[in-house]
Enzyme design. Structure first.
Site, PDB file in Angstrom:
ATOM      1  N   ALA A 181      69.406 -48.422  14.154  1.00  0.00           N
ATOM      2  CA  ALA A 181      69.985 -47.791  14.872  1.00  0.00           C
ATOM      3  C   ALA A 181      70.495 -46.908  13.397  1.00  0.00           C
ATOM      4  O   ALA A 181      69.355 -45.991  12.819  1.00  0.00           O
ATOM      5  CB  ALA A 181      70.465 -47.255  15.610  1.00  0.00           C
ATOM      6  N   ALA A 266      69.956 -53.555   6.806  1.00  0.00           N
ATOM      7  CA  ALA A 266      70.856 -52.763   7.815  1.00  0.00           C
ATOM      8  C   ALA A 266      71.012 -53.699   8.962  1.00  0.00           C
ATOM      9  O   ALA A 266      70.193 -53.359  10.308  1.00  0.00           O
ATOM     10  CB  ALA A 266      69.685 -51.710   7.705  1.00  0.00           C
ATOM     11  N   ASP A 308      84.496 -52.419  17.347  1.00  0.00           N
ATOM     12  CA  ASP A 308      84.103 -53.520  17.208  1.00  0.00           C
ATOM     13  C   ASP A 308      84.232 -54.846  16.888  1.00  0.00           C
ATOM     14  O   ASP A 308      83.126 -55.940  16.920  1.00  0.00           O
ATOM     15  CB  ASP A 308      83.654 -52.784  15.144  1.00  0.00           C
ATOM     16  CG  ASP A 308      83.105 -51.544  15.718  1.00  0.00           C
ATOM     17  OD1 ASP A 308      82.777 -51.050  16.490  1.00  0.00           O
ATOM     18  OD2 ASP A 308      82.124 -50.664  14.183  1.00  0.00           O
ATOM     19  N   HIS A 441      64.468 -23.905  33.595  1.00  0.00           N
ATOM     20  CA  HIS A 441      63.004 -23.600  33.321  1.00  0.00           C
ATOM     21  C   HIS A 441      62.922 -22.650  32.077  1.00  0.00           C
ATOM     22  O   HIS A 441      63.106 -21.993  32.626  1.00  0.00           O
ATOM     23  CB  HIS A 441      62.094 -24.125  34.402  1.00  0.00           C
ATOM     24  CG  HIS A 441      60.449 -24.272  33.538  1.00  0.00           C
ATOM     25  ND1 HIS A 441      59.280 -24.874  33.394  1.00  0.00           N
ATOM     26  CD2 HIS A 441      59.519 -22.834  33.449  1.00  0.00           C
ATOM     27  CE1 HIS A 441      58.171 -24.143  32.373  1.00  0.00           C
ATOM     28  NE2 HIS A 441      58.246 -23.091  32.645  1.00  0.00           N
TER      29      HIS A 441
END
Length: 462
Positions: A181, A266, A308, A441
């Site tokens: 990402a 990255a 994390d 829609h």
């Protein structure tokens, strides 16, 4: 200086945990060594989206003729783009300051280290040290850009994501190593504003955690935008001795040398578990992560960890959910453990990517007999009107019971659409339930209904 809970780290895991703890009547403090909001608000999720929005606007301007509008003389003010991003981040950080005051949470600025007996030592910027005590300590210290041995970051020519969003000037050329990402978002941003971009990915597919159909579609889309992509390629070395960088890349056909002004590493995130007292207290870790139970308790009484630094997806919304579950359990509530197979993942390049649950390959490997449906945005009236026909929605159901196993989307605004599937899976909605649910829609979201109908042989608009 005694608290019920002290949270170490004020990112989306830490500050959310602190607020929920305060709501539950616990005397709470939060320790932060830099800026409230952590990496997400200051150097991650939020400022990168601000950069990407600037790129989107510039693309609209440069392609305005496609919409019957003539615009002349547009150019990127790189420093202005960077300033806007930083201003957005600063505004969000101030918002967290407000939330701390509103919820009567004490903010302690400094670097924390846990001690035995529920003690926390905090060293302030001026070097002074104070000690606090807490019945429960929640570690939410987050992560940082991962470094590879052959791709050392110097912060100038070989950089991580933090430097990538605050460069003093726009590079003419950029090599992005890693196509997760972070990698593809920065690749999109810099390419859209005029930088020559090359992506180098070690695995055979870009965005390798995604369904293979998504990876192939993004590859086509990014190449069409002018980004060079090397897969099955490994960076062997980077020479920064000259004006720019010479990057030696090993591919299936041999060694190739790339040249660029900047190399962006990255290749993932490393957990911030060093120098916070884990070893002294005896907190167990494994493969760079803190070991916890289903409610984020470590092996040491009164010490918890979220975000994390524990096993699971390194995502802001995961850390927030973990923080809430953790403190609710501490407060004596009975929260459900987090279902890590129902976590949405979003990537904000253009076209966007959003996914949740099993990929087609993973569902088959898990032993399911499956029904798969796809609906391309080229058949969507809203996508045609908006000029955003790239991409599709892919849905996967269990053939026997209709269980919604997974969904994978690539296209404009799909990161806003994926929550429908997350809720549907949480509520154990079946494939036929989706088919029979009336969608508005024209919208992009009706592609979910159409894809489900395709899986059951009932699609109308294909």
């Amino acid at each position: 200086m005694n608290y019920d809970i002290i949270v170490i780290g004020s990112g989306p895991g830490g500050y959310v945990a602190a607020i929920r703890a305060s709501q539950l009547g616990l005397k709470t403090a939060i320790v932060e060594r830099e800026s409230l909001g952590g990496i997400c608000l200051n150097w991650g999720c939020i400022p990168t989206k601000a950069l990407i929005k600037s790129a989107n606007v510039f693309e609209y301007i440069t392609h305005s003729a496609d919409y019957g509008i003539k615009v002349q003389g547009s150019e990127v003010d790189f420093n202005g783009v960077i300033k806007r991003s930083r201003d957005v981040a600063d505004g969000m950080s101030k918002g967290i300051q407000f939330l701390m005051k509103k919820n009567k949470i004490d903010v302690i600025m400094g670097t924390a280290k846990i001690k035995k007996g529920g003690k926390i030592e905090v060293k302030a910027a001026d070097g002074s040290i104070k000690e606090y005590t807490a019945k429960s300590t929640v570690l939410a210290t987050g992560g940082r850009s991962r470094e590879l041995p052959n791709l050392k970051q110097d912060g100038k020519k070989v950089i991580g994501y933090r430097q990538a969003m605050s460069l003093p000037q726009q590079p003419k050329s950029l090599v992005v190593v890693g196509s997760g990402a972070i990698g593809v978002e920065f690749a999109y941003f810099y390419n859209a504003i005029g930088t020559k971009v090359t992506i180098v990915e070690y695995l055979e597919n870009i965005v390798p955690v995604e369904d293979e159909d998504i990876s192939k579609q993004l590859l086509r889309s990014l190449k069409k935008q002018g980004i060079t992509i090397l897969t099955g390629a490994n960076v062997e070395s980077v020479d920064t001795s000259g004006n720019g960088c010479k990057i030696k890349v090993k591919t299936a056909t041999g060694i190739e040398t790339l040249e660029a002004d900047i190399v962006l590493s990255a290749v993932g995130v490393s957990a911030n578990i060093e120098n916070i007292g884990l070893e002294e207290v005896g907190v167990k870790t494994d493969k760079g992560r803190v070991l916890v139970d289903d409610f984020y308790k470590t092996n040491i009484e009164g010490v918890y960890a979220i975000g994390d630094i524990v096993k699971g997806q390194a995502l802001a919304h995961v850390a927030s959910a973990e923080g809430i579950i953790c403190v609710e359990k501490i407060a004596g509530h009975h929260p459900e453990p987090l279902n890590y197979n129902n976590i949405p993942g979003c990537t904000y390049c253009s076209p966007e990517i959003a996914s949740v649950g099993y990929t087609e390959k993973a569902a088959k490997e898990a032993g399911y007999e499956i029904k798969v449906g796809k609906f391309p945005f080229s058949a969507s009236g809203k996508a045609s009107a908006a000029g955003t026909k790239d991409g599709f929605v892919k849905v996967i159901f269990d053939a026997k019971y209709g269980e919604f196993l997974g969904a994978h989307m690539i296209g404009a605004n799909v990161t806003e659409m994926i929550a429908e599937v997350v809720v549907a899976r949480k509520l154990e909605t079946t494939g036929l339930d989706i088919v029979k649910t009336v969608h508005p829609h024209p919208t992009m979201s009706e592609a979910i209904m159409e894809a489900a109908a395709d899986a059951y042989g009932e699609v109308i608009h294909l």
